[in-house]
Design an enzyme around this catalytic site. Structure first.
Site, PDB file in Angstrom:
ATOM      1  N   SER A   9      52.403 -65.673  39.960  1.00  0.00           N
ATOM      2  CA  SER A   9      53.064 -65.901  40.522  1.00  0.00           C
ATOM      3  C   SER A   9      53.752 -67.668  41.132  1.00  0.00           C
ATOM      4  O   SER A   9      52.660 -68.419  41.656  1.00  0.00           O
ATOM      5  CB  SER A   9      52.021 -65.149  42.232  1.00  0.00           C
ATOM      6  OG  SER A   9      52.783 -65.025  43.103  1.00  0.00           O
ATOM      7  N   HIS A  34      55.980 -64.018  38.264  1.00  0.00           N
ATOM      8  CA  HIS A  34      55.674 -62.855  39.719  1.00  0.00           C
ATOM      9  C   HIS A  34      56.137 -63.477  40.581  1.00  0.00           C
ATOM     10  O   HIS A  34      56.136 -64.249  41.577  1.00  0.00           O
ATOM     11  CB  HIS A  34      54.429 -61.602  39.522  1.00  0.00           C
ATOM     12  CG  HIS A  34      53.982 -60.993  40.745  1.00  0.00           C
ATOM     13  ND1 HIS A  34      53.905 -59.782  39.673  1.00  0.00           N
ATOM     14  CD2 HIS A  34      53.219 -61.919  41.555  1.00  0.00           C
ATOM     15  CE1 HIS A  34      53.638 -59.163  40.165  1.00  0.00           C
ATOM     16  NE2 HIS A  34      53.229 -59.926  42.325  1.00  0.00           N
ATOM     17  N   ASP A  36      55.722 -62.625  44.696  1.00  0.00           N
ATOM     18  CA  ASP A  36      55.159 -62.001  46.376  1.00  0.00           C
ATOM     19  C   ASP A  36      56.232 -61.788  46.823  1.00  0.00           C
ATOM     20  O   ASP A  36      56.468 -63.474  47.596  1.00  0.00           O
ATOM     21  CB  ASP A  36      53.684 -62.883  46.714  1.00  0.00           C
ATOM     22  CG  ASP A  36      53.068 -62.163  44.937  1.00  0.00           C
ATOM     23  OD1 ASP A  36      52.632 -60.580  44.770  1.00  0.00           O
ATOM     24  OD2 ASP A  36      51.961 -62.940  44.655  1.00  0.00           O
ATOM     25  N   MET A  38      56.744 -60.750  51.177  1.00  0.00           N
ATOM     26  CA  MET A  38      55.612 -60.429  52.519  1.00  0.00           C
ATOM     27  C   MET A  38      56.760 -60.853  53.781  1.00  0.00           C
ATOM     28  O   MET A  38      57.771 -61.278  53.509  1.00  0.00           O
ATOM     29  CB  MET A  38      54.640 -61.269  51.785  1.00  0.00           C
ATOM     30  CG  MET A  38      54.219 -61.396  51.378  1.00  0.00           C
ATOM     31  SD  MET A  38      52.458 -62.561  51.698  1.00  0.00           S
ATOM     32  CE  MET A  38      51.443 -62.756  49.648  1.00  0.00           C
ATOM     33  N   HIS A  68      57.280 -58.004  43.316  1.00  0.00           N
ATOM     34  CA  HIS A  68      55.994 -56.934  44.461  1.00  0.00           C
ATOM     35  C   HIS A  68      56.429 -57.165  45.762  1.00  0.00           C
ATOM     36  O   HIS A  68      56.266 -57.962  46.329  1.00  0.00           O
ATOM     37  CB  HIS A  68      54.734 -57.578  43.720  1.00  0.00           C
ATOM     38  CG  HIS A  68      53.531 -57.185  44.288  1.00  0.00           C
ATOM     39  ND1 HIS A  68      52.930 -57.662  45.122  1.00  0.00           N
ATOM     40  CD2 HIS A  68      53.759 -55.897  45.328  1.00  0.00           C
ATOM     41  CE1 HIS A  68      51.908 -56.918  45.534  1.00  0.00           C
ATOM     42  NE2 HIS A  68      52.709 -55.145  46.007  1.00  0.00           N
ATOM     43  N   MET A  70      55.772 -55.759  49.177  1.00  0.00           N
ATOM     44  CA  MET A  70      55.262 -56.505  50.578  1.00  0.00           C
ATOM     45  C   MET A  70      55.567 -56.375  52.074  1.00  0.00           C
ATOM     46  O   MET A  70      55.883 -57.190  52.486  1.00  0.00           O
ATOM     47  CB  MET A  70      54.243 -57.030  50.328  1.00  0.00           C
ATOM     48  CG  MET A  70      52.541 -56.676  49.268  1.00  0.00           C
ATOM     49  SD  MET A  70      51.873 -58.372  49.201  1.00  0.00           S
ATOM     50  CE  MET A  70      52.731 -59.834  48.076  1.00  0.00           C
ATOM     51  N   MET A 139      46.225 -53.942  43.282  1.00  0.00           N
ATOM     52  CA  MET A 139      45.536 -55.296  44.056  1.00  0.00           C
ATOM     53  C   MET A 139      43.816 -55.352  43.516  1.00  0.00           C
ATOM     54  O   MET A 139      43.256 -54.713  44.169  1.00  0.00           O
ATOM     55  CB  MET A 139      45.982 -54.785  45.067  1.00  0.00           C
ATOM     56  CG  MET A 139      47.806 -55.313  45.252  1.00  0.00           C
ATOM     57  SD  MET A 139      48.199 -56.128  44.465  1.00  0.00           S
ATOM     58  CE  MET A 139      47.583 -58.370  45.638  1.00  0.00           C
ATOM     59  N   GLY A 144      48.199 -60.415  51.022  1.00  0.00           N
ATOM     60  CA  GLY A 144      48.962 -61.026  52.457  1.00  0.00           C
ATOM     61  C   GLY A 144      48.681 -63.015  51.741  1.00  0.00           C
ATOM     62  O   GLY A 144      49.190 -63.590  52.782  1.00  0.00           O
ATOM     63  N   GLY A 146      47.300 -65.657  48.837  1.00  0.00           N
ATOM     64  CA  GLY A 146      46.742 -66.329  47.353  1.00  0.00           C
ATOM     65  C   GLY A 146      45.308 -67.117  48.030  1.00  0.00           C
ATOM     66  O   GLY A 146      45.224 -67.159  49.098  1.00  0.00           O
ATOM     67  N   GLY A 147      44.954 -66.958  47.078  1.00  0.00           N
ATOM     68  CA  GLY A 147      43.435 -67.734  46.299  1.00  0.00           C
ATOM     69  C   GLY A 147      42.240 -66.939  46.683  1.00  0.00           C
ATOM     70  O   GLY A 147      41.252 -67.204  46.963  1.00  0.00           O
ATOM     71  N   ASP A 177      46.547 -57.504  40.073  1.00  0.00           N
ATOM     72  CA  ASP A 177      46.437 -58.980  40.554  1.00  0.00           C
ATOM     73  C   ASP A 177      45.949 -59.431  41.742  1.00  0.00           C
ATOM     74  O   ASP A 177      45.721 -58.410  42.469  1.00  0.00           O
ATOM     75  CB  ASP A 177      48.222 -58.954  41.890  1.00  0.00           C
ATOM     76  CG  ASP A 177      48.463 -59.850  42.393  1.00  0.00           C
ATOM     77  OD1 ASP A 177      48.218 -60.901  42.804  1.00  0.00           O
ATOM     78  OD2 ASP A 177      49.609 -59.585  43.282  1.00  0.00           O
ATOM     79  N   GLY A 178      45.099 -60.649  42.005  1.00  0.00           N
ATOM     80  CA  GLY A 178      44.811 -61.182  43.041  1.00  0.00           C
ATOM     81  C   GLY A 178      43.094 -61.533  42.111  1.00  0.00           C
ATOM     82  O   GLY A 178      42.733 -60.813  41.539  1.00  0.00           O
ATOM     83  N   GLY A 179      42.780 -62.885  42.256  1.00  0.00           N
ATOM     84  CA  GLY A 179      41.536 -63.636  41.598  1.00  0.00           C
ATOM     85  C   GLY A 179      41.298 -63.131  40.363  1.00  0.00           C
ATOM     86  O   GLY A 179      39.789 -63.471  40.188  1.00  0.00           O
ATOM     87  N   SER A 200      47.299 -68.693  41.832  1.00  0.00           N
ATOM     88  CA  SER A 200      45.773 -70.373  42.319  1.00  0.00           C
ATOM     89  C   SER A 200      45.452 -70.946  40.896  1.00  0.00           C
ATOM     90  O   SER A 200      45.494 -71.355  40.550  1.00  0.00           O
ATOM     91  CB  SER A 200      45.263 -70.010  43.024  1.00  0.00           C
ATOM     92  OG  SER A 200      45.695 -69.301  44.699  1.00  0.00           O
TER      93      SER A 200
END
Length: 231
Positions: A9, A34, A36, A38, A68, A70, A139, A144, A146-147, A177-179, A200
């Site tokens: 991302s 990717h 993101d 927003m 993506h 959002m 998700m 909203g 990152g990290g 997506d996420g972590g 990240s």
């Protein structure tokens, strides 16, 4: 090995030299770029728009760009990202008044279409649109920023989604997506994911002295995935 795809991302990239960042991460073995997107309305952050996608295409990026959205409403942005050179466009069902129509807009524009599910969004939105989907994105954090840390309950949701995809008989990618990190990607893949967004975990691993400074982290993802059975 399964057809796993790594999708860094760019939300975590250095925007002062974004073209070079994307070149480097692709040269290091990433498969998909990717995006993101927003709008500070559907989610509490403001990021990038279609001009950035178009700029990367003009820069020479030919890899798939996975957008993506959002944003709410989504239909106008769908059209703008089609024109900007997106490959995949995914959106949240809560952000569209007419989910089927929004998916068809993406397909009519020549892009691959997908739906995105927040941690608390039910999978029932899939019931009548599987024939229009090329990707389902789960998700594993609340969108909203990152990290954030991976929400463990996503694993069960991945398994349920994988069952739906397999039952459909369709070639639908299952993205998460996420972590996502080297130390949990095996478990995530084992639950059914085949496409992994990492922001990240990739871009914070940069080593300024390396020409292709993401080789080690991308290879670490590959090595971990090599230990996983076919989803």
């Amino acid at each position: 090995m399964s057809d796993f795809k790594i999708a860094p991302s760019i939300l975590s990239a250095n925007f002062a030299c974004l073209g070079q960042e994307v070149d480097d991460v692709l040269a290091s073995g990433a498969d998909i770029v990717h995006f993101d997107v927003m709008d500070n309305h559907y989610v509490p952050n403001l990021t990038i728009g279609p001009m950035v996608c178009q700029a990367l295409r003009k820069h020479g990026v030919i890899a798939p760009i996975d957008v993506h959205l959002m944003v709410k409403p989504v239909d106008r942005m769908i059209g703008e990202f089609i024109d900007a050179g997106a490959s995949y466009i995914t959106f949240h069902p809560e952000a569209s008044e007419h989910i089927d129509r929004s998916l068809q807009l993406i397909k009519d524009g020549g892009c691959k279409a997908g739906l995105v599910f927040n941690p608390a969004t039910p999978l029932a939105y899939l019931d009548h649109v599987m024939d229009k989907l090329d990707m389902i994105l789960l998700m594993s954090v609340n969108p909203g920023f990152g990290g954030q840390s991976f929400i463990p309950g996503t694993l069960d949701k991945l398994r349920q989604t994988r069952e739906r995809i397999d039952a459909s008989g369709r070639a639908i990618r299952l993205e998460v997506d996420g972590g996502v990190k080297v130390d949990n990607i095996v478990e995530v893949a084992g639950a059914g994911a085949d496409t992994f967004v990492a922001g990240s975990a990739v871009f914070k691993a940069r080593r300024e002295e390396d020409a292709h400074r993401y080789d080690s982290v991308i290879q670490a993802f590959r090595d971990a995935l090599a230990k996983t059975a076919t989803p």
